[in-house]
Design a protein around this motif. Structure first.
Motif, PDB file in Angstrom:
ATOM      1  N   LEU A  73      37.673  65.822  10.889  1.00 18.29           N
ATOM      2  CA  LEU A  73      38.437  64.638  10.488  1.00 18.29           C
ATOM      3  C   LEU A  73      39.413  64.208  11.572  1.00 18.29           C
ATOM      4  O   LEU A  73      39.551  63.013  11.866  1.00 18.29           O
ATOM      5  N   ASP A  74      40.081  65.179  12.200  1.00 17.25           N
ATOM      6  CA  ASP A  74      41.024  64.842  13.270  1.00 17.25           C
ATOM      7  C   ASP A  74      40.310  64.364  14.531  1.00 17.25           C
ATOM      8  O   ASP A  74      40.790  63.481  15.238  1.00 17.25           O
ATOM      9  N   GLU A  75      39.161  64.962  14.814  1.00 12.10           N
ATOM     10  CA  GLU A  75      38.441  64.621  16.049  1.00 12.10           C
ATOM     11  C   GLU A  75      37.724  63.270  15.970  1.00 12.10           C
ATOM     12  O   GLU A  75      37.609  62.571  16.974  1.00 12.10           O
ATOM     13  N   HIS A  76      37.249  62.901  14.781  1.00 10.29           N
ATOM     14  CA  HIS A  76      36.462  61.674  14.657  1.00 10.29           C
ATOM     15  C   HIS A  76      37.119  60.596  13.810  1.00 10.29           C
ATOM     16  O   HIS A  76      36.625  59.465  13.753  1.00 10.29           O
ATOM     17  N   GLY A  77      38.196  60.950  13.137  1.00  7.57           N
ATOM     18  CA  GLY A  77      38.903  59.962  12.338  1.00  7.57           C
ATOM     19  C   GLY A  77      38.237  59.690  11.003  1.00  7.57           C
ATOM     20  O   GLY A  77      37.224  60.278  10.661  1.00  7.57           O
ATOM     21  N   THR A  78      38.826  58.744  10.267  1.00 13.07           N
ATOM     22  CA  THR A  78      38.338  58.416   8.923  1.00 13.07           C
ATOM     23  C   THR A  78      37.202  57.385   9.007  1.00 13.07           C
ATOM     24  O   THR A  78      37.381  56.210   8.667  1.00 13.07           O
ATOM     25  N   LEU A  79      36.036  57.842   9.422  1.00 10.61           N
ATOM     26  CA  LEU A  79      34.885  56.939   9.555  1.00 10.61           C
ATOM     27  C   LEU A  79      34.492  56.347   8.212  1.00 10.61           C
ATOM     28  O   LEU A  79      33.943  55.239   8.158  1.00 10.61           O
ATOM     29  N   PHE A  80      34.766  57.074   7.131  1.00 12.89           N
ATOM     30  CA  PHE A  80      34.377  56.577   5.809  1.00 12.89           C
ATOM     31  C   PHE A  80      35.151  55.325   5.414  1.00 12.89           C
ATOM     32  O   PHE A  80      34.710  54.557   4.552  1.00 12.89           O
ATOM     33  N   LEU A  81      36.304  55.085   6.027  1.00 18.51           N
ATOM     34  CA  LEU A  81      37.049  53.865   5.744  1.00 18.51           C
ATOM     35  C   LEU A  81      36.441  52.661   6.449  1.00 18.51           C
ATOM     36  O   LEU A  81      36.792  51.517   6.166  1.00 18.51           O
ATOM     37  N   LYS A  82      35.521  52.933   7.367  1.00 17.11           N
ATOM     38  CA  LYS A  82      34.809  51.861   8.080  1.00 17.11           C
ATOM     39  C   LYS A  82      33.391  51.703   7.545  1.00 17.11           C
ATOM     40  O   LYS A  82      32.539  51.082   8.173  1.00 17.11           O
ATOM     41  N   LEU A 111      27.020  54.555   3.673  1.00 16.21           N
ATOM     42  CA  LEU A 111      27.760  54.659   2.429  1.00 16.21           C
ATOM     43  C   LEU A 111      27.606  53.395   1.589  1.00 16.21           C
ATOM     44  O   LEU A 111      27.538  53.457   0.355  1.00 16.21           O
ATOM     45  N   SER A 112      27.543  52.241   2.254  1.00  8.79           N
ATOM     46  CA  SER A 112      27.402  50.973   1.535  1.00  8.79           C
ATOM     47  C   SER A 112      26.068  50.864   0.812  1.00  8.79           C
ATOM     48  O   SER A 112      25.926  50.078  -0.127  1.00  8.79           O
ATOM     49  N   ASP A 113      25.079  51.648   1.266  1.00 11.40           N
ATOM     50  CA  ASP A 113      23.767  51.657   0.599  1.00 11.40           C
ATOM     51  C   ASP A 113      23.730  52.611  -0.579  1.00 11.40           C
ATOM     52  O   ASP A 113      22.809  52.562  -1.398  1.00 11.40           O
ATOM     53  N   LEU A 114      24.716  53.497  -0.665  1.00 12.09           N
ATOM     54  CA  LEU A 114      24.698  54.534  -1.695  1.00 12.09           C
ATOM     55  C   LEU A 114      25.606  54.231  -2.871  1.00 12.09           C
ATOM     56  O   LEU A 114      25.355  54.715  -3.991  1.00 12.09           O
ATOM     57  N   PHE A 115      26.672  53.432  -2.640  1.00 13.02           N
ATOM     58  CA  PHE A 115      27.656  53.207  -3.704  1.00 13.02           C
ATOM     59  C   PHE A 115      28.039  51.731  -3.800  1.00 13.02           C
ATOM     60  O   PHE A 115      28.009  50.999  -2.815  1.00 13.02           O
ATOM     61  N   THR A 127      35.485  65.821   5.517  1.00 14.68           N
ATOM     62  CA  THR A 127      34.834  65.441   6.769  1.00 14.68           C
ATOM     63  C   THR A 127      35.154  63.992   7.134  1.00 14.68           C
ATOM     64  O   THR A 127      35.673  63.219   6.319  1.00 14.68           O
ATOM     65  N   SER A 128      34.819  63.627   8.333  1.00 16.89           N
ATOM     66  CA  SER A 128      35.061  62.262   8.800  1.00 16.89           C
ATOM     67  C   SER A 128      34.212  61.247   8.048  1.00 16.89           C
ATOM     68  O   SER A 128      34.514  60.048   8.054  1.00 16.89           O
ATOM     69  N   THR A 129      33.145  61.715   7.398  1.00 11.72           N
ATOM     70  CA  THR A 129      32.290  60.814   6.612  1.00 11.72           C
ATOM     71  C   THR A 129      32.749  60.724   5.155  1.00 11.72           C
ATOM     72  O   THR A 129      32.072  60.097   4.332  1.00 11.72           O
ATOM     73  N   SER A 187      29.111  69.964  -2.154  1.00 15.46           N
ATOM     74  CA  SER A 187      29.874  68.718  -2.197  1.00 15.46           C
ATOM     75  C   SER A 187      30.689  68.657  -3.480  1.00 15.46           C
ATOM     76  O   SER A 187      30.162  68.890  -4.569  1.00 15.46           O
ATOM     77  N   LEU A 188      31.968  68.320  -3.347  1.00 11.16           N
ATOM     78  CA  LEU A 188      32.860  68.210  -4.491  1.00 11.16           C
ATOM     79  C   LEU A 188      33.164  66.765  -4.832  1.00 11.16           C
ATOM     80  O   LEU A 188      33.352  66.419  -6.006  1.00 11.16           O
ATOM     81  N   ALA A 189      33.214  65.914  -3.808  1.00  7.82           N
ATOM     82  CA  ALA A 189      33.519  64.497  -4.025  1.00  7.82           C
ATOM     83  C   ALA A 189      33.227  63.732  -2.736  1.00  7.82           C
ATOM     84  O   ALA A 189      33.077  64.331  -1.659  1.00  7.82           O
ATOM     85  N   ARG A 190      33.166  62.389  -2.869  1.00  5.50           N
ATOM     86  CA  ARG A 190      32.995  61.509  -1.708  1.00  5.50           C
ATOM     87  C   ARG A 190      34.036  60.404  -1.785  1.00  5.50           C
ATOM     88  O   ARG A 190      34.113  59.693  -2.796  1.00  5.50           O
ATOM     89  N   ILE A 191      34.832  60.275  -0.729  1.00  2.00           N
ATOM     90  CA  ILE A 191      35.877  59.247  -0.674  1.00  2.00           C
ATOM     91  C   ILE A 191      35.319  58.036   0.075  1.00  2.00           C
ATOM     92  O   ILE A 191      34.734  58.166   1.151  1.00  2.00           O
ATOM     93  N   LEU A 192      35.540  56.852  -0.495  1.00  4.36           N
ATOM     94  CA  LEU A 192      34.932  55.636   0.060  1.00  4.36           C
ATOM     95  C   LEU A 192      35.938  54.595   0.522  1.00  4.36           C
ATOM     96  O   LEU A 192      35.554  53.610   1.152  1.00  4.36           O
ATOM     97  N   GLY A 193      37.215  54.782   0.183  1.00  2.00           N
ATOM     98  CA  GLY A 193      38.179  53.741   0.537  1.00  2.00           C
ATOM     99  C   GLY A 193      39.585  54.259   0.719  1.00  2.00           C
ATOM    100  O   GLY A 193      39.843  55.475   0.738  1.00  2.00           O
ATOM    101  N   HIS A 194      40.521  53.312   0.831  1.00  2.00           N
ATOM    102  CA  HIS A 194      41.919  53.625   1.128  1.00  2.00           C
ATOM    103  C   HIS A 194      42.662  54.089  -0.126  1.00  2.00           C
ATOM    104  O   HIS A 194      42.327  53.681  -1.243  1.00  2.00           O
ATOM    105  N   PRO A 195      43.687  54.922   0.039  1.00  2.00           N
ATOM    106  CA  PRO A 195      44.510  55.351  -1.098  1.00  2.00           C
ATOM    107  C   PRO A 195      45.254  54.159  -1.716  1.00  2.00           C
ATOM    108  O   PRO A 195      45.451  53.124  -1.076  1.00  2.00           O
ATOM    109  N   LYS A 196      45.683  54.331  -2.967  1.00  2.00           N
ATOM    110  CA  LYS A 196      46.394  53.259  -3.664  1.00  2.00           C
ATOM    111  C   LYS A 196      47.690  52.874  -2.973  1.00  2.00           C
ATOM    112  O   LYS A 196      48.125  51.720  -3.039  1.00  2.00           O
ATOM    113  N   ASN A 197      48.330  53.833  -2.327  1.00  2.00           N
ATOM    114  CA  ASN A 197      49.620  53.562  -1.702  1.00  2.00           C
ATOM    115  C   ASN A 197      49.479  52.917  -0.326  1.00  2.00           C
ATOM    116  O   ASN A 197      50.457  52.746   0.387  1.00  2.00           O
TER     117      ASN A 197
END
Length: 312
Positions: free
Chosen positions: A64-73, A83-87, A192-194, A237-247
């Motif tokens: 996550l630190d090395e590649h950043g939050t790719l899932f936010l993109k 991710l856009s094809d899955l959810f 992970t970064s994804t 896998s426990l969960a998949r994050i797809l976007g930004h936090p509420k705050n």
């Protein structure tokens, strides 16, 4: 001086007696453990494999630190799927965008019983829901699993007739009859970064994933040469994050969001890591008729097999 000598002799005798009793207790426990354990050959590779897993998990922890939050993109998953094809994210909730898998994926996975998955799932929801409830997909706790080996996957599909599928099922069943239940310990949770939240486990005893994958490779010669995961890894896998936090807001910078994700992961780790010991004794042969059906609650057919080697 005589008093000191007598005191010393008495103390030595007491120490020798305690040491002797301790030795007897240890020997009795050792004999009992040996009597009720499967053959050493069934898990002789566990210490080496745990070292390999540790290296893998350390690398995953840095991702996550090395590649950043790719899932936010809206990037790709670890299996090269968008991710856009899955959810779909609509009306404050995340729903799977199920698509047919042609040909069906044929996966061999270890199942984690709800006895162990339900408390973990609750902890994940407690920690991540407050700020991410509208942009997170929680893995179904009844489907917690460890991917072992694919007879066919979406990157290298291997079509099979009904007869060929049944032959694979028979081959897998013969492998499972040789496996001993594995006692495993949750080593850490990583994000992970994804955007995948993963539980990473170590093996205390039983048949190691390296051995399981090797046996399945031999039993399924038509399977893709390139598999999806490293031979030693044991993760779910426990969960998949797809976007930004509420705050988050337009003014929120990348570093503060990254810090927030790290804090959530640290909170979850402090709650469950090192306290969750589980026994895995069931393998599923799964035909996934939808892409990532196991992860997305899609259409699938499951054949369940109990490990044949008993510790009793």
């Amino acid at each position: 001086m005589a008093r000191v000598k007598n005191w010393y002799n008495n103390q030595s005798k007491s120490a020798s007696f305690i040491w002797f009793i301790s030795l007897l207790i240890f020997y009795a426990i050792f004999r009992m453990a040996s009597k009720h354990s499967p053959p050493l050959s069934s898990f002789k590779d566990v210490p080496v494999s745990n070292g390999e897993r540790l290296k893998l998990y350390e690398k995953m922890s840095r991702d996550l630190d090395e590649h950043g939050t790719l899932f936010l993109k809206h990037g790709e998953t670890s299996q090269s799927l968008l991710l856009s094809d899955l959810f779909d994210m609509k009306n404050g909730s995340v729903t799977p965008a199920l698509k047919a898998a042609i040909p069906p994926v044929r996966a061999n996975v270890l199942h984690l019983s709800t006895e162990y998955s339900l408390p973990i799932s609750k902890a994940v929801r407690d920690v991540f829901s407050p700020t991410l409830s509208e942009v997170i997909w929680f893995q179904n706790s009844e489907r917690y699993h460890f991917s072992m080996f694919h007879a066919s996957h979406h990157i290298s599909p291997v079509p099979a007739s009904e007869e060929e599928v049944e032959a694979e099922v028979d081959a897998v069943k013969s492998v499972v009859n040789q496996l001993c239940p594995a006692t495993i310990l949750l080593d850490r949770v990583v994000l992970t970064s994804t955007g995948v939240l993963l539980g990473c486990w170590q093996v205390i005893s039983g048949t190691d994933p390296v051995t399981i994958r090797s046996k399945l490779r031999n039993a399924l010669p038509r399977a893709p040469e390139k598999q999806l995961y490293a031979p030693a890894i044991l993760h779910t896998s426990l969960a998949r994050i797809l976007g930004h936090p509420k705050n988050s807001s337009k003014e929120t910078n990348v570093d503060s969001e990254l810090k927030h994700f790290h804090e959530l992961v640290a909170r979850l780790n402090s709650r469950i890591v090192g306290t969750k010991v589980a026994t895995v004794s069931e393998l599923w042969y799964v035909e996934e008729y939808d892409v990532l059906a196991l992860a997305l609650d899609g259409k699938m057919k499951i054949r369940r097999f109990q490990f044949g080697c008993s510790k009793a």
